[in-house]
Structure formats: C-alpha cells, structure tokens
Design a protein around this motif. Structure first.
Motif, PDB file in Angstrom:
ATOM      1  N   PRO A  98     -17.256 -28.675  25.917  1.00 21.58           N
ATOM      2  CA  PRO A  98     -17.969 -27.725  26.611  1.00 21.58           C
ATOM      3  C   PRO A  98     -17.458 -26.126  25.890  1.00 21.58           C
ATOM      4  N   GLY A  99     -18.198 -25.152  26.200  1.00 22.62           N
ATOM      5  CA  GLY A  99     -18.204 -24.012  25.438  1.00 22.62           C
ATOM      6  C   GLY A  99     -19.233 -23.560  24.412  1.00 22.62           C
ATOM      7  N   ILE A 100     -19.011 -22.598  23.742  1.00 16.27           N
ATOM      8  CA  ILE A 100     -19.665 -22.212  22.741  1.00 16.27           C
ATOM      9  C   ILE A 100     -19.412 -22.746  21.351  1.00 16.27           C
ATOM     10  N   SER A 101     -20.195 -23.348  20.367  1.00 15.67           N
ATOM     11  CA  SER A 101     -19.893 -23.941  19.240  1.00 15.67           C
ATOM     12  C   SER A 101     -19.256 -22.978  18.235  1.00 15.67           C
ATOM     13  N   PRO A 102     -18.105 -23.367  17.800  1.00 19.15           N
ATOM     14  CA  PRO A 102     -17.453 -22.229  16.908  1.00 19.15           C
ATOM     15  C   PRO A 102     -18.145 -22.027  15.726  1.00 19.15           C
ATOM     16  N   LYS A 103     -19.106 -22.714  15.416  1.00 21.96           N
ATOM     17  CA  LYS A 103     -19.841 -22.404  14.131  1.00 21.96           C
ATOM     18  C   LYS A 103     -21.108 -21.751  14.386  1.00 21.96           C
ATOM     19  N   GLY A 104     -21.390 -21.340  15.799  1.00 20.18           N
ATOM     20  CA  GLY A 104     -22.638 -20.927  16.248  1.00 20.18           C
ATOM     21  C   GLY A 104     -23.911 -21.861  15.876  1.00 20.18           C
ATOM     22  N   GLU A 105     -23.659 -23.346  16.005  1.00 20.11           N
ATOM     23  CA  GLU A 105     -24.446 -24.234  15.766  1.00 20.11           C
ATOM     24  C   GLU A 105     -25.442 -24.435  17.013  1.00 20.11           C
ATOM     25  N   PHE A 106     -24.862 -23.853  18.235  1.00 19.60           N
ATOM     26  CA  PHE A 106     -25.803 -24.101  19.255  1.00 19.60           C
ATOM     27  C   PHE A 106     -25.235 -23.147  20.328  1.00 19.60           C
ATOM     28  N   SER A 114     -20.742 -25.640  37.430  1.00 21.46           N
ATOM     29  CA  SER A 114     -20.138 -24.294  37.020  1.00 21.46           C
ATOM     30  C   SER A 114     -19.308 -24.464  35.486  1.00 21.46           C
ATOM     31  N   VAL A 115     -19.770 -25.504  34.786  1.00 16.17           N
ATOM     32  CA  VAL A 115     -19.313 -25.610  33.524  1.00 16.17           C
ATOM     33  C   VAL A 115     -20.254 -25.403  32.600  1.00 16.17           C
ATOM     34  N   LYS A 116     -19.752 -24.568  31.429  1.00 17.21           N
ATOM     35  CA  LYS A 116     -20.561 -24.206  30.397  1.00 17.21           C
ATOM     36  C   LYS A 116     -20.514 -25.419  29.229  1.00 17.21           C
ATOM     37  N   GLY A 117     -21.338 -26.322  29.595  1.00 15.44           N
ATOM     38  CA  GLY A 117     -21.213 -27.628  28.644  1.00 15.44           C
ATOM     39  C   GLY A 117     -21.663 -28.858  29.330  1.00 15.44           C
ATOM     40  N   TYR A 118     -21.433 -29.909  29.260  1.00 21.21           N
ATOM     41  CA  TYR A 118     -21.790 -31.220  29.658  1.00 21.21           C
ATOM     42  C   TYR A 118     -20.834 -31.745  30.726  1.00 21.21           C
ATOM     43  N   SER A 119     -21.510 -32.157  31.691  1.00 25.18           N
ATOM     44  CA  SER A 119     -20.802 -32.808  32.990  1.00 25.18           C
ATOM     45  C   SER A 119     -21.609 -34.110  33.307  1.00 25.18           C
ATOM     46  N   GLY A 120     -21.233 -35.303  33.286  1.00 18.80           N
ATOM     47  CA  GLY A 120     -21.844 -36.479  33.157  1.00 18.80           C
ATOM     48  C   GLY A 120     -22.275 -36.847  34.617  1.00 18.80           C
ATOM     49  N   PRO A 121     -22.811 -37.834  34.849  1.00 18.83           N
ATOM     50  CA  PRO A 121     -23.253 -38.219  36.202  1.00 18.83           C
ATOM     51  C   PRO A 121     -22.098 -38.499  36.878  1.00 18.83           C
ATOM     52  N   ASP A 139     -40.547 -22.730  20.023  1.00 18.32           N
ATOM     53  CA  ASP A 139     -41.179 -21.853  18.761  1.00 18.32           C
ATOM     54  C   ASP A 139     -39.999 -20.712  18.596  1.00 18.32           C
ATOM     55  N   SER A 140     -38.983 -20.508  19.342  1.00 16.52           N
ATOM     56  CA  SER A 140     -38.142 -19.425  19.297  1.00 16.52           C
ATOM     57  C   SER A 140     -36.853 -19.729  19.352  1.00 16.52           C
ATOM     58  N   LEU A 141     -35.883 -18.950  19.163  1.00 15.63           N
ATOM     59  CA  LEU A 141     -34.269 -18.839  19.502  1.00 15.63           C
ATOM     60  C   LEU A 141     -34.215 -18.227  20.894  1.00 15.63           C
ATOM     61  N   LEU A 142     -33.318 -18.608  21.623  1.00 13.29           N
ATOM     62  CA  LEU A 142     -33.310 -18.133  23.085  1.00 13.29           C
ATOM     63  C   LEU A 142     -32.067 -16.999  22.958  1.00 13.29           C
ATOM     64  N   PRO A 143     -31.945 -15.903  23.629  1.00 14.60           N
ATOM     65  CA  PRO A 143     -31.069 -15.100  23.781  1.00 14.60           C
ATOM     66  C   PRO A 143     -29.860 -15.696  24.537  1.00 14.60           C
ATOM     67  N   ASP A 144     -28.531 -15.416  23.947  1.00 12.20           N
ATOM     68  CA  ASP A 144     -27.392 -15.685  24.484  1.00 12.20           C
ATOM     69  C   ASP A 144     -26.600 -14.673  25.251  1.00 12.20           C
ATOM     70  N   TYR A 145     -27.112 -13.880  26.074  1.00  5.52           N
ATOM     71  CA  TYR A 145     -26.367 -12.843  26.549  1.00  5.52           C
ATOM     72  C   TYR A 145     -25.844 -13.045  27.783  1.00  5.52           C
ATOM     73  N   ARG A 146     -25.763 -13.930  28.501  1.00  6.20           N
ATOM     74  CA  ARG A 146     -24.881 -14.331  29.508  1.00  6.20           C
ATOM     75  C   ARG A 146     -24.950 -15.851  29.854  1.00  6.20           C
ATOM     76  N   PRO A 147     -24.118 -16.544  30.815  1.00  8.23           N
ATOM     77  CA  PRO A 147     -23.944 -17.692  30.959  1.00  8.23           C
ATOM     78  C   PRO A 147     -25.451 -18.133  31.655  1.00  8.23           C
ATOM     79  N   VAL A 148     -26.412 -18.932  31.111  1.00  2.00           N
ATOM     80  CA  VAL A 148     -27.684 -19.235  31.853  1.00  2.00           C
ATOM     81  C   VAL A 148     -27.480 -20.510  32.443  1.00  2.00           C
ATOM     82  N   ASP A 149     -28.096 -20.336  33.588  1.00  2.86           N
ATOM     83  CA  ASP A 149     -28.320 -21.664  34.595  1.00  2.86           C
ATOM     84  C   ASP A 149     -29.591 -22.241  34.240  1.00  2.86           C
TER      85      ASP A 149
END
Length: 173
Positions: A98-106, A114-121, A139-149
């Motif tokens: 969970p969280g932001i990739s430390p390398k900026g990969e995604f 309410s988790v910023k990441g994967y929560s399984g079934p 066809d683009s990158l998405l902005p990351d300006y807040r937690p996106v739901d």
C-alpha cells in the motif's frame, strides 16, 4: 517471382494480424472465473496478484487497474486502484505494498476500505463474489493531487481509455 510474392503475402498477413491483436490480460495467480487462492484475500496474506498485459494499443502512455466486487451488499465495492504504470513493463508483480511507489513507478488510489493500495476479497459469509480486475490502456498519465477514489478514478480515465480487458476471480467465505 512466386517465392517473393509468398514472402510479401506472409508479411502482409502478419502485419494485419498484429494490428487486430486484442489487448489481453492474464495472471499466473488467477484463473479467470475461478476461485482465488486464499493468500490474495483477507483470510490469507492479503497480497495483490500478478497482472500481465499484452497487445497494447501503440499510443498507450500508461496502464491503470481497478478491482471491484460488483456483488457487495451495498453495490460495487472497490478493492484497488493503481495507475500511471509504465506500459512497457508488461506486468504488475504480486505483493505491491500500500501507498505510493518509492521509485515513482505508479500511484495508488483509495479503495473502499479507506486504504491507499490493495485490499483483497473479504466478502460476508454466504454467496460467491466476483472480483473483477479491469486493466486500462490509457492515452495519458493521470494527476496525483489527492487520494483518488473509484468514482473520481472513473471520471479521470473516461476520456482517455484506448482499450480495456478484464480477468475475474471468485471468492466465498
């Protein structure tokens, strides 16, 4: 002359076939429309499975994944949003934290736990639920300006989808 024509014809058919090859998603961890292994659920290690994509549209600039349970008691339930993935990587490995990739990969959005990441079934006891992993070629990158739901994510990608493909896992308690 006959041999040259055969090579040209073969090249033509191979070229046409590659243009019409469909965007495809698979996973060594999921068999489409089959029971998911416990380790990918809240009853196990709760780790994300490997996701592989092939035959991207040539203008793809990023990959995004949305995992939803359409069988949840109160309607569709989001389990994972991950986006701005490098398309040429061809896959997401299992066990993305969970969280932001430390390398900026995604980037990861906020799921319905309410988790910023994967929560399984993690369905209630009873019927089998479907977990639909939808992979989008964008066809683009998405902005990351807040937690996106999930609803914001769907709005952000709506005009940028080049192709999409799904793989569905099943789980029941």
């Amino acid at each position: 002359m006959k041999k040259k024509l055969s090579l040209i014809t073969l090249f033509f058919f191979v070229s046409i076939a590659s243009v019409f090859a469909q965007f495809h998603v698979s996973s060594p961890d999921l068999v489409n429309e089959s029971e998911m292994a416990k380790k990918y659920t809240c009853d196990g290690a709760d780790i994300s499975p490997t996701i592989i994509w092939k035959n991207l549209p040539p203008t793809t600039l990023s990959i995004a994944v949305l995992v939803e349970d359409p069988d949840a008691p109160n309607g569709s339930f989001c389990h994972w949003i991950i986006y701005n993935i490098e398309p040429k990587s061809g896959a997401l490995p299992s066990g993305i934290k969970p969280g932001i990739s430390p390398k900026g990969e995604f980037n990861q959005g906020q799921n319905d736990f309410s988790v910023k990441g994967y929560s399984g079934p993690c369905p209630p006891k009873g019927k089998t639920h479907r977990y639909i992993f939808t992979v989008y070629a964008l066809d683009s990158l998405l902005p990351d300006y807040r937690p996106v739901d999930a609803s914001e994510f769907k709005r952000l990608i709506s005009d940028h989808i080049l192709a999409k493909a799904t793989i569905t896992g099943l789980y029941k308690k």
